[in-house]
Design a protein around this motif. Structure first.
Motif, short mmCIF file in Angstrom:
data_model
loop_
_atom_site.label_atom_id
_atom_site.label_comp_id
_atom_site.label_asym_id
_atom_site.label_seq_id
_atom_site.Cartn_x
_atom_site.Cartn_y
_atom_site.Cartn_z
N VAL A 116 0.85 -1.19 0.00
CA VAL A 116 0.00 0.00 0.00
C VAL A 116 0.89 1.25 0.00
CG1 VAL A 116 -1.79 1.27 1.24
CG2 VAL A 116 -1.81 -1.23 1.25
N ASP A 135 -12.29 2.99 -4.63
CA ASP A 135 -11.04 3.75 -4.61
C ASP A 135 -11.04 4.83 -3.53
OD1 ASP A 135 -12.94 5.38 -5.75
OD2 ASP A 135 -11.64 6.11 -7.37
N GLY A 139 -8.58 2.83 0.04
CA GLY A 139 -8.28 3.70 -1.10
C GLY A 139 -7.31 3.00 -2.03
N GLY A 140 -7.29 3.44 -3.26
CA GLY A 140 -6.34 2.87 -4.22
C GLY A 140 -6.60 1.42 -4.57
N PRO A 163 -11.14 5.83 0.56
CA PRO A 163 -11.01 5.29 1.92
C PRO A 163 -12.31 5.49 2.70
CG PRO A 163 -9.80 7.36 1.71
CD PRO A 163 -10.23 6.98 0.33
N VAL A 188 -1.61 6.56 0.20
CA VAL A 188 -2.91 5.91 0.47
C VAL A 188 -3.13 5.80 1.97
CG1 VAL A 188 -4.21 3.76 0.25
CG2 VAL A 188 -2.99 4.69 -1.73
N TRP A 189 -2.09 5.40 2.71
CA TRP A 189 -2.22 5.33 4.16
C TRP A 189 -2.52 6.71 4.75
CZ3 TRP A 189 -3.35 1.03 6.22
CH2 TRP A 189 -2.73 -0.17 5.88
#
Length: 289
Positions: free
Chosen positions: A152, A220, A243-244, A222, A156-157
């Protein structure tokens, strides 16, 4: 030791070994079978959540008698009785009955074949301890994809942290024992207090979903909660998008089930038949899209 891409502390490995192969374990029989085998049934009693999951007690009919044996008592039975005893566990749905052919490359195949009917065996401490890491790695990885936490991207995190403040902390971990389930993992990732190690029941999860989320969401984004529902529309499983295209989930309440990050495509692909995927968005309804 690393399992499914997750580092497991030695103290947890020792507990896993005790949960897989306790010194004394239950064998489930009809009263007629117990009499035929010359075994005295005992009263059924509560067991720990971990042994409930090891032996898959939800599959075992409640009207069966139980006989508890240690390794010495089990091997003291004539082999034909041991063979029928182990076959009976398969018939009655008890877990932790393994196929010899699946383990011949890790354990002594001859010893496995001599334990019972030549095709199946049950776990004992004397079998597990000499090859603890190899045995537990295979038991825990069976049926699970590896955790993709390290895949990840950092951005994104960062984006997920505002709506899922504990997602990164929980990802790539095993619970301390049985109980923590998919619903609790989603709620804990969203910051719900005391949800981390609890077995969150369906009503509690649906109540949280109704008050904390709005219908609809995108994979996509979060905070999109993914809920797989059966034909009766009851929740069967849940995960949450990071997400992502990534999601956090826990496959079951079992001690052997990790909190892992997977690609949402993999979660969707491996979903069981007979369920449909519904999406919800964390936050106020006017923010949901």
């Amino acid at each position: 030791m690393e399992v499914l891409g997750i580092v497991v502390e030695p103290s947890l490995l020792r507990r896993w070994a005790r949960w897989l192969a306790p010194e004394r374990q239950p064998f489930f029989l009809t009263t007629r079978e117990a009499a035929e085998f010359g075994l005295a049934p005992e009263p059924r009693c509560e067991v720990s959540p971990e042994l409930r999951d090891t032996y898959e007690l939800w599959n075992v009919p409640g009207d069966l008698a139980v006989v508890r044996l240690d390794e010495q008592a089990f091997h003291g039975l004539p082999r034909p009785v041991r063979a029928e005893l182990v076959r009976a566990q398969l018939r009655h749905g008890r877990g932790a009955v393994a196929a010899v052919d699946d383990w011949a490359d890790v354990l002594d195949a001859r010893g496995l074949r001599e334990q019972a009917d030549g095709q199946h065996f049950v776990w004992w401490p004397g079998m597990v301890e000499p090859r603890r890491e190899a045995v537990l790695r295979r038991v825990v990885t069976d049926g699970h994809l590896p955790c993709r936490r390290t895949s990840v991207p950092a951005d994104v995190w960062r984006a997920a942290a505002s709506v899922l403040p504990r997602a990164r902390e929980l990802s790539g971990t095993f619970a301390d024992g049985s109980g923590a389930n998919c619903f609790g993992t989603v709620m804990a990732a969203a910051g719900v207090p005391h949800a981390t190690e609890r077995w969150i029941q369906l009503d509690a999860f649906e109540g949280w979903l109704a008050t904390a989320c709005a219908d609809g969401g995108r994979d996509d984004r979060p905070g999109t909660v993914l809920v797989w529902r059966g034909t009766d529309l009851s929740s069967r499983h849940a995960a949450v998008a990071l997400g992502g295209g990534w999601a956090l989930h826990k496959a079951s309440q079992s001690w052997a089930s990790p909190r892992q990050v997977l690609a949402i495509d993999d979660l969707v692909r491996t979903a069981p038949d007979g369920v449909t995927l519904h999406r919800y968005s964390l936050g106020r309804p006017d923010r949901a899209t």
